[in-house]
Design a protein around this motif. Structure first.
Motif, PDB file in Angstrom:
ATOM      1  N   LEU A 175     129.383 -28.966 -17.548  1.00 59.03           N
ATOM      2  CA  LEU A 175     128.277 -29.860 -17.904  1.00 59.03           C
ATOM      3  C   LEU A 175     127.147 -29.759 -16.875  1.00 59.03           C
ATOM      4  CD1 LEU A 175     127.094 -32.132 -19.673  1.00 59.03           C
ATOM      5  CD2 LEU A 175     128.314 -33.749 -18.202  1.00 59.03           C
ATOM      6  N   ALA A 176     127.504 -29.819 -15.599  1.00 60.44           N
ATOM      7  CA  ALA A 176     126.493 -29.772 -14.533  1.00 60.44           C
ATOM      8  C   ALA A 176     125.736 -28.450 -14.529  1.00 60.44           C
ATOM      9  CB  ALA A 176     127.158 -30.001 -13.175  1.00 60.44           C
ATOM     10  N   THR A 177     126.445 -27.342 -14.693  1.00 64.59           N
ATOM     11  CA  THR A 177     125.767 -26.044 -14.661  1.00 64.59           C
ATOM     12  C   THR A 177     124.940 -25.806 -15.914  1.00 64.59           C
ATOM     13  OG1 THR A 177     127.803 -24.977 -15.427  1.00 64.59           O
ATOM     14  CG2 THR A 177     127.389 -24.977 -13.052  1.00 64.59           C
ATOM     15  N   THR A 178     125.346 -26.392 -17.034  1.00 64.09           N
ATOM     16  CA  THR A 178     124.526 -26.292 -18.248  1.00 64.09           C
ATOM     17  C   THR A 178     123.226 -27.068 -18.068  1.00 64.09           C
ATOM     18  OG1 THR A 178     126.475 -26.015 -19.649  1.00 64.09           O
ATOM     19  CG2 THR A 178     124.457 -26.745 -20.733  1.00 64.09           C
ATOM     20  N   VAL A 179     123.326 -28.288 -17.526  1.00 59.42           N
ATOM     21  CA  VAL A 179     122.135 -29.092 -17.268  1.00 59.42           C
ATOM     22  C   VAL A 179     121.243 -28.386 -16.246  1.00 59.42           C
ATOM     23  CG1 VAL A 179     121.307 -31.278 -16.266  1.00 59.42           C
ATOM     24  CG2 VAL A 179     123.189 -31.270 -17.929  1.00 59.42           C
ATOM     25  N   PHE A 180     121.850 -27.848 -15.179  1.00 58.62           N
ATOM     26  CA  PHE A 180     121.071 -27.134 -14.163  1.00 58.62           C
ATOM     27  C   PHE A 180     120.330 -25.956 -14.776  1.00 58.62           C
ATOM     28  CE2 PHE A 180     120.753 -23.549 -11.217  1.00 58.62           C
ATOM     29  CZ  PHE A 180     119.895 -24.098 -10.283  1.00 58.62           C
ATOM     30  N   GLY A 181     121.004 -25.187 -15.613  1.00 63.48           N
ATOM     31  CA  GLY A 181     120.364 -24.038 -16.256  1.00 63.48           C
ATOM     32  C   GLY A 181     119.188 -24.460 -17.116  1.00 63.48           C
ATOM     33  N   ALA A 182     119.375 -25.519 -17.885  1.00 63.46           N
ATOM     34  CA  ALA A 182     118.292 -26.004 -18.741  1.00 63.46           C
ATOM     35  C   ALA A 182     117.123 -26.529 -17.899  1.00 63.46           C
ATOM     36  CB  ALA A 182     118.812 -27.090 -19.671  1.00 63.46           C
ATOM     37  N   LEU A 183     117.431 -27.271 -16.842  1.00 64.19           N
ATOM     38  CA  LEU A 183     116.367 -27.768 -15.967  1.00 64.19           C
ATOM     39  C   LEU A 183     115.628 -26.638 -15.265  1.00 64.19           C
ATOM     40  CD1 LEU A 183     118.004 -30.948 -14.388  1.00 64.19           C
ATOM     41  CD2 LEU A 183     116.140 -30.847 -16.067  1.00 64.19           C
ATOM     42  N   PHE A 184     116.375 -25.599 -14.896  1.00 68.18           N
ATOM     43  CA  PHE A 184     115.712 -24.458 -14.259  1.00 68.18           C
ATOM     44  C   PHE A 184     114.710 -23.823 -15.210  1.00 68.18           C
ATOM     45  CE2 PHE A 184     115.241 -19.929 -13.712  1.00 68.18           C
ATOM     46  CZ  PHE A 184     114.621 -19.917 -12.476  1.00 68.18           C
ATOM     47  N   VAL A 185     115.127 -23.606 -16.449  1.00 66.60           N
ATOM     48  CA  VAL A 185     114.215 -23.001 -17.427  1.00 66.60           C
ATOM     49  C   VAL A 185     112.989 -23.885 -17.600  1.00 66.60           C
ATOM     50  CG1 VAL A 185     113.927 -22.411 -19.866  1.00 66.60           C
ATOM     51  CG2 VAL A 185     115.968 -21.688 -18.646  1.00 66.60           C
ATOM     52  N   TYR A 186     113.216 -25.185 -17.752  1.00 60.99           N
ATOM     53  CA  TYR A 186     112.095 -26.109 -17.926  1.00 60.99           C
ATOM     54  C   TYR A 186     111.144 -26.068 -16.735  1.00 60.99           C
ATOM     55  CZ  TYR A 186     109.416 -30.372 -18.414  1.00 60.99           C
ATOM     56  OH  TYR A 186     108.384 -31.270 -18.484  1.00 60.99           O
ATOM     57  N   THR A 187     111.692 -26.171 -15.523  1.00 58.50           N
ATOM     58  CA  THR A 187     110.822 -26.212 -14.340  1.00 58.50           C
ATOM     59  C   THR A 187     110.165 -24.865 -14.074  1.00 58.50           C
ATOM     60  OG1 THR A 187     112.716 -25.822 -12.885  1.00 58.50           O
ATOM     61  CG2 THR A 187     112.031 -28.102 -13.210  1.00 58.50           C
ATOM     62  N   SER A 188     110.884 -23.770 -14.329  1.00 58.02           N
ATOM     63  CA  SER A 188     110.271 -22.466 -14.055  1.00 58.02           C
ATOM     64  C   SER A 188     109.135 -22.171 -15.033  1.00 58.02           C
ATOM     65  CB  SER A 188     111.311 -21.344 -14.096  1.00 58.02           C
ATOM     66  OG  SER A 188     111.797 -21.148 -15.406  1.00 58.02           O
ATOM     67  N   LEU A 189     109.244 -22.677 -16.259  1.00 54.72           N
ATOM     68  CA  LEU A 189     108.161 -22.478 -17.218  1.00 54.72           C
ATOM     69  C   LEU A 189     106.963 -23.363 -16.905  1.00 54.72           C
ATOM     70  CD1 LEU A 189     110.177 -22.208 -20.556  1.00 54.72           C
ATOM     71  CD2 LEU A 189     109.116 -20.350 -19.243  1.00 54.72           C
ATOM     72  N   ASN A 190     107.200 -24.468 -16.210  1.00 57.45           N
ATOM     73  CA  ASN A 190     106.118 -25.407 -15.912  1.00 57.45           C
ATOM     74  C   ASN A 190     105.707 -25.403 -14.446  1.00 57.45           C
ATOM     75  OD1 ASN A 190     105.810 -26.611 -18.570  1.00 57.45           O
ATOM     76  ND2 ASN A 190     107.905 -27.306 -18.249  1.00 57.45           N
ATOM     77  N   ALA A 191     106.333 -24.573 -13.637  1.00 63.43           N
ATOM     78  CA  ALA A 191     106.031 -24.556 -12.198  1.00 63.43           C
ATOM     79  C   ALA A 191     104.780 -23.719 -11.935  1.00 63.43           C
ATOM     80  CB  ALA A 191     107.211 -23.980 -11.428  1.00 63.43           C
ATOM     81  N   ASP A 192     104.169 -24.025 -10.836  1.00 67.08           N
ATOM     82  CA  ASP A 192     102.987 -23.278 -10.412  1.00 67.08           C
ATOM     83  C   ASP A 192     103.376 -22.390  -9.240  1.00 67.08           C
ATOM     84  OD1 ASP A 192     100.351 -22.441 -10.312  1.00 67.08           O
ATOM     85  OD2 ASP A 192      99.761 -24.065  -8.966  1.00 67.08           O
TER      86      ASP A 192
END
Length: 164
Positions: A103-120
Motif C-alpha cells: 500500500l505504501a509503495t503504491t501510494v509513493f509511486g502515485a505521488l511521485f508521478v503526480y509531483t514529478s509531472l507538476n514539479a519545477d
C-alpha cells in the motif's frame, strides 16, 4: 512455488535499483543533468550525500524483503534472528507487513508521478528524462509486492492446519 511468483518478487526487489543508482551517482558527484541549484538543495556531493546513500540502502533493504515472500526465510525465522530462529513466521505478520508495504509503495509511486509531472525541476532535458526513467520502475513496486503478498497469504493459509 510458481515461477510467476518468483519473477514478481524479484521484480519488486529490483524496482529500486535504478533510483538508488541515480541517487548514489549524485552522492559521489557524478553529474546527472540537473541544475546546480538542485545539487545545492540536496547538498550533494557533500553532507547531503549521507542522506542519499542512507535512503538508497534503506529502500533496497525493504525491496529485498519481497524475496522473503517466496523464500524459506519468509516462512521460518532465519537462524541469525535471536529468540525466533527456527520458529514459523506468523502468516498474518508476513502478510500484514507486506500488505502495508504494498500500500505504501503504491501510494509513493502515485505521488511521485503526480509531483514529478507538476514539479519545477531545473536541469537539462536529458537530466529530467534520466530522473523519470530512474524513478519510473517504482510505479511497479507496490503492485508487484501486492500480487506476491496475496500469493504468500493464500499459499501459507493452504499449508496451515485448520484449528479444531
Amino acid at each position: 512455488m510458481p515461477r510467476w511468483a518468483r519473477i514478481a518478487a524479484v521484480g519488486a526487489a529490483l524496482t529500486n535499483v535504478p533510483s538508488a543508482l541515480w541517487r548514489l551517482s549524485i552522492a559521489v558527484g557524478i553529474p546527472v543533468g540537473l541544475a546546480q541549484s538542485e545539487y545545492d538543495a540536496m547538498d550533494a556531493p557533500g553532507r547531503g550525500s549521507l542522506a542519499l546513500v542512507t535512503l538508497s540502502v534503506i529502500s533496497e533493504f525493504f525491496a529485498f524483503l519481497a524475496l522473503g515472500l517466496v523464500q524459506s526465510w519468509g516462512e521460518t525465522w532465519p537462524r541469525w534472528v535471536p529468540y525466533l530462529r527456527g520458529r514459523r513466521v506468523p502468516v498474518m505478520l508476513g502478510t500484514g507487513v507486506a500488505g502495508l508495504g504494498a500500500l505504501a509503495t503504491t501510494v509513493f509511486g502515485a505521488l511521485f508521478v503526480y509531483t514529478s509531472l507538476n514539479a519545477d525541476m531545473q536541469g537539462t532535458t536529458w537530466g529530467i528524462w534520466l530522473l523519470n526513467i530512474a524513478y519510473s520502475p517504482l510505479l511497479l513496486w507496490g503492485p508487484l509486492l501486492g500480487v506476491v503478498t496475496v500469493h504468500y497469504y493464500r499459499r501459507r493459509m493452504a499449508a496451515s492446519p485448520m484449528p479444531a
